[in-house]
Design an enzyme around this catalytic site. Sequence first.
Site, PDB file in Angstrom:
ATOM      1  CD  GLN A  45      76.239  80.346  55.448  1.00 46.55           C
ATOM      2  OE1 GLN A  45      75.331  79.778  55.020  1.00 46.55           O
ATOM      3  NE2 GLN A  45      76.735  80.671  56.593  1.00 46.55           N
ATOM      4  CE  LYS A  75      73.329  76.912  56.788  1.00 49.02           C
ATOM      5  NZ  LYS A  75      73.734  78.318  56.324  1.00 49.02           N
ATOM      6  CG  ASP A 130      68.289  82.677  55.561  1.00 45.17           C
ATOM      7  OD1 ASP A 130      68.411  81.878  56.463  1.00 45.17           O
ATOM      8  OD2 ASP A 130      69.549  82.683  54.751  1.00 45.17           O
TER       9      ASP A 130
HETATM   10  N1  GUN Z   1      75.275  83.003  58.518  1.00 49.82           N
HETATM   11  C1  GUN Z   1      75.389  82.844  59.981  1.00 49.82           C
HETATM   12  N2  GUN Z   1      73.872  82.573  60.299  1.00 49.82           N
HETATM   13  C2  GUN Z   1      73.182  82.075  58.997  1.00 49.82           C
HETATM   14  C3  GUN Z   1      71.913  82.361  58.581  1.00 49.82           C
HETATM   15  O1  GUN Z   1      70.628  82.121  59.358  1.00 49.82           O
HETATM   16  N3  GUN Z   1      71.720  82.460  57.436  1.00 49.82           N
HETATM   17  C4  GUN Z   1      72.718  82.642  56.457  1.00 49.82           C
HETATM   18  N4  GUN Z   1      72.182  82.870  55.131  1.00 49.82           N
HETATM   19  N5  GUN Z   1      73.768  82.906  56.791  1.00 49.82           N
HETATM   20  C5  GUN Z   1      74.049  82.826  57.947  1.00 49.82           C
END
Ligand code: GUN
Length: 282
Positions: free
Chosen positions: A93, A49, A116
């Site tokens: 995360q 990311k 998110d």
């Molecule tokens: N862990 C797995 N998928 C995601 C996601 O879409 N967002 C976040 N913040 N953590 C994750």
Amino acid sequence: MTIILDGKNTANKIIEELKNKTAELTKKPKLAVILAGNNPASCIYVNNKQKKAHYIGFESVVIPLPEDVTEENILEHIFILNEDTNINAILIQLPLPKGINTQKILEAIDPVKDVDGFTSFNFGRLALGYEPYVYPCTPKGIIRLLDEYNITLAGQNVLVIGRSNIVGKPVSFMLQQRNATVTMANSYTKNLKEPALNSDIIISAAGKAGFITSEFIREGAVIVDVGINRTQNGITGDIDFISAAPKASYITPVPGGIGPMTIAMLMENTYQLFEIQRKFLI
Ligand code: GUN
């Protein structure tokens, strides 16, 4: 003939558009990621990311916290990020270390920085059919990829396997908003073959390698694989691609399907939050 839903190529196009738009900005969007603990998969995701954010020209910061971090300590970091006007987007995360109350942590994020779309403000708006500030990244990536290939959603029978807050639930709301007929399945579902064989589109976010084989697939169905399962044979999806692909009209590969779309949507969401916040200041 089966068509591969090329998430990598579609994501790259979105990334290039964002890069061009960002080049014209004097002040750049900024993403903050909290990475608590040392889950190896999470470390890889966060690294990817951050690389993508830098490639686009965004600013980004990762806040690494130890496995034994306290809830209070994570909350303090979130409050600082909420107040910092240079930060446009906050991502926690997941999964968080054991013993940490995920709901409490996610709810502390300012909804206008909730990249998110996981706060009850944004998720609630999504469930009600109102516009959230941003839509959750993976569901948004799934629907964007289907749209890219002009796959009809209205009136289609869609089976969603998995009812997580990250994928299953939000994608089901988004599909219903688009007038799809949605069936939800989970690990307790009896006789999954029955709804599966009645589906025009199957979206699997079950997290079980090779779980969906050709017997679950109606001839000509669209297959979307959200699984990222680490096995002895490397990373595989929920779908047994070799047996499933010949029956499908469209199918996503793993890797190169929904994974890159999710990252592209995270970047798009960061940009959108930046723009929303800029409007607040005018
Ligand atoms: N862990 C797995 N998928 C995601 C996601 O879409 N967002 C976040 N913040 N953590 C994750």
